[in-house]
Design a protein around this motif. Structure first.
Motif, mmCIF file in Angstrom:
data_model
loop_
_atom_site.group_PDB
_atom_site.id
_atom_site.type_symbol
_atom_site.label_atom_id
_atom_site.label_comp_id
_atom_site.label_asym_id
_atom_site.label_seq_id
_atom_site.Cartn_x
_atom_site.Cartn_y
_atom_site.Cartn_z
ATOM 1 N N VAL A 265 0.949 -1.270 0.361
ATOM 2 C CA VAL A 265 -0.706 -0.134 -0.261
ATOM 3 C C VAL A 265 1.004 1.236 0.127
ATOM 4 O O VAL A 265 1.590 1.321 0.194
ATOM 5 C CB VAL A 265 -0.653 0.073 1.703
ATOM 6 C CG1 VAL A 265 -1.774 1.233 1.015
ATOM 7 C CG2 VAL A 265 -1.739 -1.401 1.274
ATOM 8 N N ALA A 266 0.864 2.349 -1.051
ATOM 9 C CA ALA A 266 1.145 3.556 -1.125
ATOM 10 C C ALA A 266 -0.168 4.203 -1.187
ATOM 11 O O ALA A 266 -1.249 3.980 -1.929
ATOM 12 C CB ALA A 266 2.542 3.807 -1.584
ATOM 13 N N ARG A 267 0.411 5.432 -0.919
ATOM 14 C CA ARG A 267 -0.324 6.200 -1.486
ATOM 15 C C ARG A 267 -0.900 6.755 -3.135
ATOM 16 O O ARG A 267 -0.121 6.500 -3.956
ATOM 17 C CB ARG A 267 0.388 8.055 -1.390
ATOM 18 C CG ARG A 267 -0.841 9.466 -1.181
ATOM 19 C CD ARG A 267 -2.033 9.091 -0.502
ATOM 20 N NE ARG A 267 -2.779 10.653 -0.401
ATOM 21 C CZ ARG A 267 -4.024 11.071 -0.448
ATOM 22 N NH1 ARG A 267 -4.076 10.035 -1.281
ATOM 23 N NH2 ARG A 267 -4.000 12.330 0.002
ATOM 24 N N GLY A 268 -2.327 7.111 -3.494
ATOM 25 C CA GLY A 268 -2.512 6.738 -4.424
ATOM 26 C C GLY A 268 -3.525 8.264 -4.919
ATOM 27 O O GLY A 268 -4.152 9.162 -3.963
ATOM 28 N N HIS A 284 7.826 4.040 -4.107
ATOM 29 C CA HIS A 284 6.525 4.928 -3.876
ATOM 30 C C HIS A 284 6.418 5.254 -2.509
ATOM 31 O O HIS A 284 6.394 5.757 -1.741
ATOM 32 C CB HIS A 284 5.695 4.481 -5.413
ATOM 33 C CG HIS A 284 4.500 5.945 -5.271
ATOM 34 N ND1 HIS A 284 4.447 6.738 -4.818
ATOM 35 C CD2 HIS A 284 2.992 5.164 -4.978
ATOM 36 C CE1 HIS A 284 3.058 7.643 -4.907
ATOM 37 N NE2 HIS A 284 2.354 6.047 -4.383
ATOM 38 N N ALA A 285 6.269 3.154 -2.061
ATOM 39 C CA ALA A 285 5.773 3.173 -0.662
ATOM 40 C C ALA A 285 6.926 4.130 0.312
ATOM 41 O O ALA A 285 5.956 4.772 1.515
ATOM 42 C CB ALA A 285 5.424 1.816 -0.766
ATOM 43 N N PHE A 313 4.671 11.308 -9.248
ATOM 44 C CA PHE A 313 5.638 9.849 -9.573
ATOM 45 C C PHE A 313 4.129 9.415 -10.205
ATOM 46 O O PHE A 313 4.296 8.506 -10.840
ATOM 47 C CB PHE A 313 5.372 9.855 -7.916
ATOM 48 C CG PHE A 313 6.539 8.463 -8.230
ATOM 49 C CD1 PHE A 313 8.050 8.708 -7.457
ATOM 50 C CD2 PHE A 313 5.883 7.396 -7.874
ATOM 51 C CE1 PHE A 313 8.563 7.236 -8.212
ATOM 52 C CE2 PHE A 313 6.607 6.143 -7.951
ATOM 53 C CZ PHE A 313 8.557 5.916 -8.492
ATOM 54 N N GLU A 314 3.251 9.740 -9.204
ATOM 55 C CA GLU A 314 1.857 8.137 -10.213
ATOM 56 C C GLU A 314 1.389 8.585 -10.819
ATOM 57 O O GLU A 314 1.824 7.856 -12.159
ATOM 58 C CB GLU A 314 0.500 8.354 -8.710
ATOM 59 C CG GLU A 314 -0.333 7.064 -9.208
ATOM 60 C CD GLU A 314 -1.562 7.428 -7.978
ATOM 61 O OE1 GLU A 314 -1.655 8.627 -7.178
ATOM 62 O OE2 GLU A 314 -3.069 7.007 -8.823
ATOM 63 N N LYS A 319 1.340 6.660 -16.343
ATOM 64 C CA LYS A 319 1.284 6.957 -18.101
ATOM 65 C C LYS A 319 2.564 5.900 -19.011
ATOM 66 O O LYS A 319 2.751 5.343 -20.044
ATOM 67 C CB LYS A 319 2.671 8.212 -18.401
ATOM 68 C CG LYS A 319 3.117 8.612 -19.541
ATOM 69 C CD LYS A 319 3.004 10.383 -19.459
ATOM 70 C CE LYS A 319 2.797 11.033 -21.444
ATOM 71 N NZ LYS A 319 4.445 10.741 -21.600
ATOM 72 N N ALA A 320 3.636 5.846 -17.681
ATOM 73 C CA ALA A 320 4.507 4.611 -18.373
ATOM 74 C C ALA A 320 3.788 3.668 -18.260
ATOM 75 O O ALA A 320 4.266 2.001 -19.641
ATOM 76 C CB ALA A 320 5.472 4.864 -17.108
#
Ligand SMILES: Cc1cc2nc3c(=O)[nH]c(=O)nc-3n(C[C@H](O)[C@H](O)[C@H](O)COP(=O)(O)O)c2cc1C
Length: 369
Positions: A265-268, A284-285, A313-314, A319-320
């Protein structure tokens, strides 16, 4: 044959909901799911962000029979007509999943108003387009608009408190979403094994149905949901990894390849999010722990208080995915990914889930012998 109140309420064959999943689109997946006898949900988050993430809008319109220059209302009108046309021969039933969180509320109104108008103007659509499913926000205040227009209204919650709010708001079907679920997950980590029976005990009655979400992916888990008193199960990650799913091939393959303890889990964009565990999501976490620790402490933050580099970053990582860049891609999925080992056709998969559920439920009484 398994049958529940959910089947009777919306006219589906099996008590399964194919989850609405963004951000790109699941327009083709929804058609396949509806035609397989479950409730298909169109995700609508792909139309939110034409300016900042045009690749998401592009992917959405390409699978909606729409054009990049169309505005949101026109795209929605086209995708609703396309879906109706593609499910009508098999009697498929579908709905739309609309996020109603503060960050996107202005779009939520456009989408829901358009859905109501288009369905009124096309009476044939009423036989197939039956559900508005709201998520990621407060249900209070939507009843008159949604139910007044004749839709069945479903809303997803991560807690008993949220379920009580749904009761107050007049929601027909409360979807209790446990922390193991894919992508948008709750600030506090209450999982389906606790959440679902707690919400059933609190909210299930003659007027209100309860459906489980988060971790449901086969006959064992659907049977468990029904035995826990739910009226059905919503499945996201399981439907993502199917032949007809619109998700990028690297995302689908990522789910199938995921092994033991495969997510984090990380920020979305609209709060905590569950991602497939990769070097990119691990980075990201770590950033989330530094810049938005509330995600791990159950303390909500929002765009006014958080470090926006996490969102940047998200956006770059989504996009990637669009570009098929495995190293930079962030791909959301639920813990169920570790139990998914194949990429079947939707109809075959639904039939297998139903067969396994029936076999298990038939054996349950033997436990009493
Ligand atoms: C890739 C992905 C994208 C999702 N996008 C959305 C979304 O845009 N809106 C939403 O309400 N839920 C979204 N969800 C959550 C699903 O609707 C569903 O509740 C969840 O997948 C259930 O858990 P499961 O993945 O264990 O089946 C998403 C889930 C996944 C896996």
């Amino acid at each position: 044959m398994i049958r529940s109140r959910l089947c009777d309420l919306v006219g589906i064959k099996y008590p399964i909901i194919q989850a609405g999943m963004g951000p790109f689109s699941n327009n083709n997946l929804c058609v396949a799911a509806a035609n397989a006898g479950v409730l298909g949900l169109l995700s609508t988050s792909g139309v939110f962000d034409k300016e900042i993430q045009p690749w998401i809008y592009k992917a959405f319109v390409e699978t909606a029979g729409a054009n990049f220059d169309d505005d949101i209302a026109t795209v929605m009108e086209k995708v609703l007509k396309r879906t109706t046309n593609l499910v009508k021969d098999k009697g498929g039933i579908f709905g739309i999943n609309v996020m109603v969180s503060a960050e996107v509320l202005k779009y939520s109104h456009v989408i829901i108003d358009t859905a109501i108008r288009v369905r009124e103007e096309n009476p044939d659509m009423k036989k197939h387009f039956k559900v508005i499913f709201t998520s990621a926000g407060d249900p209070l205040g939507w009843k008159d608009k949604i139910k007044g227009a004749g839709f069945t209204w479903m809303h997803v919650v991560p807690s008993v408190k949220g379920a009580l709010r749904c009761k107050k708001a007049g929601v027909d079907v409360i979807v209790a979403s446990g922390h193991e679920g894919g992508f948008h997950t709750s600030w506090e980590p209450v999982h389906s094994m606790i959440l679902l029976p707690a919400v059933v005990e609190t909210a299930s009655d003659k007027e209100t149905l309860v459906v489980g979400a988060g971790g449901f992916c086969d006959g064992k888990t659907l049977a468990a949901a029904l035995v826990m008193g739910a009226d059905g199960a919503q499945m996201g990650t399981r439907f993502l990894a199917t032949q007809e799913s619109d998700f990028h091939q690297i995302w689908k393959e990522g789910v199938v390849a995921a092994g033991d303890r495969a997510t984090l889990v990380a920020r979305g964009f609209v709060g905590p999010a569950r991602w497939l565990k990769t070097p990119r999501s691990t980075e990201h976490a770590k950033n989330t722990l530094q810049k938005s620790p509330g995600v791990f402490l159950g303390t909500p933050d929002d765009f006014t208080t958080m470090d926006m580099s996490l969102i940047k970053f998200e956006i770059e990582s989504i996009k990637a995915v669009f570009e098929g860049n495995k190293e930079k891609a962030l791909m959301a999925a639920g813990e169920a990914a570790q139990r998914i080992k194949d990429m079947p056709k939707v109809n075959d998969m639904v039939q297998e889930i139903v067969r396994e559920t029936e076999a298990i439920l038939r054996d349950v009484p033997k436990l009493l012998a």
